[in-house]
Design an enzyme around this catalytic site. Structure first.
Site, PDB file in Angstrom:
ATOM      1  N   ASP A  49       9.052  -8.152   0.050  1.00 56.61           N
ATOM      2  CA  ASP A  49       7.831  -7.583   0.595  1.00 56.61           C
ATOM      3  C   ASP A  49       6.965  -8.717   1.156  1.00 56.61           C
ATOM      4  O   ASP A  49       7.504  -9.678   1.706  1.00 56.61           O
ATOM      5  CB  ASP A  49       7.090  -6.808  -0.504  1.00 56.61           C
ATOM      6  CG  ASP A  49       6.300  -5.626   0.037  1.00 56.61           C
ATOM      7  OD1 ASP A  49       5.268  -5.869   0.693  1.00 56.61           O
ATOM      8  OD2 ASP A  49       6.699  -4.469  -0.189  1.00 56.61           O
ATOM      9  N   HIS A  93      -0.004  -6.235   0.279  1.00 55.81           N
ATOM     10  CA  HIS A  93       0.929  -5.116   0.161  1.00 55.81           C
ATOM     11  C   HIS A  93       1.926  -5.335  -0.969  1.00 55.81           C
ATOM     12  O   HIS A  93       2.151  -4.449  -1.813  1.00 55.81           O
ATOM     13  CB  HIS A  93       1.651  -4.937   1.496  1.00 55.81           C
ATOM     14  CG  HIS A  93       2.518  -3.727   1.577  1.00 55.81           C
ATOM     15  ND1 HIS A  93       3.847  -3.734   1.184  1.00 55.81           N
ATOM     16  CD2 HIS A  93       2.277  -2.465   2.015  1.00 55.81           C
ATOM     17  CE1 HIS A  93       4.371  -2.534   1.386  1.00 55.81           C
ATOM     18  NE2 HIS A  93       3.444  -1.741   1.882  1.00 55.81           N
ATOM     19  N   SER A 136       5.583   3.328   0.877  1.00 57.34           N
ATOM     20  CA  SER A 136       5.756   2.053   0.183  1.00 57.34           C
ATOM     21  C   SER A 136       5.267   2.130  -1.248  1.00 57.34           C
ATOM     22  O   SER A 136       5.753   1.415  -2.124  1.00 57.34           O
ATOM     23  CB  SER A 136       4.983   0.939   0.900  1.00 57.34           C
ATOM     24  OG  SER A 136       5.677   0.464   2.012  1.00 57.34           O
TER      25      SER A 136
END
Length: 338
Positions: free
Chosen positions: A55, A100, A285
């Site tokens: 990620d 994120h 996600s």
């Protein structure tokens, strides 16, 4: 040119949650029937299971202390691709300049230290391997991700990696050649016997909107149901989850899980004055690590299951509800661990 990222499979929106008395993570756990004897008694919460996440990286958030076994940066933003971390400290080279990846990791494995357990993730006792393959904008190249995948292939036996969470996907206009490169790389992890969990993408809900690598018939692709209670915004549609069938007529996503308004770890906590330890994000996600965490708990209880057996058990334990007709149904944690 950036050809993939977390935006298509990441933040439909994000904002800090001001009402500290409200726990959307509690609602997530209730909706998947998380509370069962195995979790209430802390028997199987990811103990002795290692999960890799590809990620935007991870920050040294207190909720992960002592459980990040290795970190490597494959993004082009910091030039630190050779740094490997084997222990946690305030002076570690951990980095997440997007936020994120840290949020995804918190949903999967945060222990809720700074919230007295309120915002603990699904598998708070599992260990983590982190590959940073996306930059501060959540974008990157196929090469970055493939390099991260090769790294996982090189170290998975050393660190006993069982699960890989990839909340990363291609843009719709990517060439078929590039998509096949990523698909082949991701499927090579499954062929090693690893459980690969990926996001369906946020380009839905039209048919054929699931993104690569979520279109792979081998991996476990996670979407978000359209029928769950949702937090309304004026800027973005909330019926966003990618759908199949794929170009090869494969039904996708496989499983559905909550992904809207999920509260998890803030990568910028302690870096900026008054930054809260947690914030909320929305997207498929956020749903993928819910499923990855559930599988980590499953493998903590039944460590000898193969990836094919995990996928079959996940399939048979899901429950069909409105909005999940395009897959197996909604994740049911209690049934999964039976």
């Amino acid at each position: 040119r950036d050809v993939l990222g977390s935006r298509g499979l990441g933040d439909v929106y994000k904002r800090q949650r001001k009402n500290k008395g409200f726990s959307f993570m509690k609602w997530v756990k209730q909706s998947i029937h998380y509370w069962c004897p195995d979790t209430k008694e802390h028997k199987f919460l990811g103990q002795n299971v290692t999960v890799a996440i590809l990620d935007t990286g991870i920050s040294p958030h207190p909720d992960f202390k002592g459980r990040i076994l290795s970190f490597r940066d494959f993004s082009s933003t910091t030039g630190s691709s050779e740094k490997v971390l084997f222990s946690f400290s305030h002076f570690s080279p951990l980095i997440d300049n997007s936020g994120h990846g840290t949020h995804v990791a918190g949903i999967l494995a945060g222990n809720g230290l700074l919230s007295s357990g309120t915002y603990a993730g699904i598998a708070p006792f599992c260990n983590l391997i982190i590959g940073k393959v996306l930059d501060q904008n959540g974008n990157g190249s196929i090469k970055n991700v493939i390099n991260g995948i090769q790294w996982i292939r090189d170290i998975y036996t050393q660190f006993h990696i069982r699960i890989i969470n990839i909340s990363v996907g291609t843009r719709p206009d990517l060439s078929i050649h590039q998509k096949l490169l990523l698909l082949n790389a991701v499927e090579s992890l499954w062929d090693l016997g690893l459980v690969v969990v990926v996001s369906a993408g946020n380009y839905g809900p039209a048919p054929g909107s699931v993104t690569v690598p979520g279109s792979s018939p081998k991996v476990i692709t996670v979407g978000v149901p359209d029928t769950f209670p949702l937090i309304h915004t004026q800027r973005h549609p909330l019926n966003y989850s990618g759908r199949g069938p794929t170009d090869d007529c494969i039904v996708k996503p496989d499983v559905f899980a909550p992904g809207t308004g999920i509260v998890s770890c803030n990568a910028f906590y302690s870096q900026f004055p008054n930054a809260p330890p947690y914030l909320s994000k929305t997207g498929t996600s956020m749903a993928a690590p819910v499923v990855s965490g559930a599988i980590a708990c499953l493998l903590s209880k039944y460590p000898f299951l193969t990836n094919a057996e995990v996928k079959l058990k996940l399939h048979t334990s899901c429950v069909q509800i409105p909005g999940t007709e395009s897959g197996w149904g909604i994740l049911d944690f209690s049934r999964l661990l039976e």
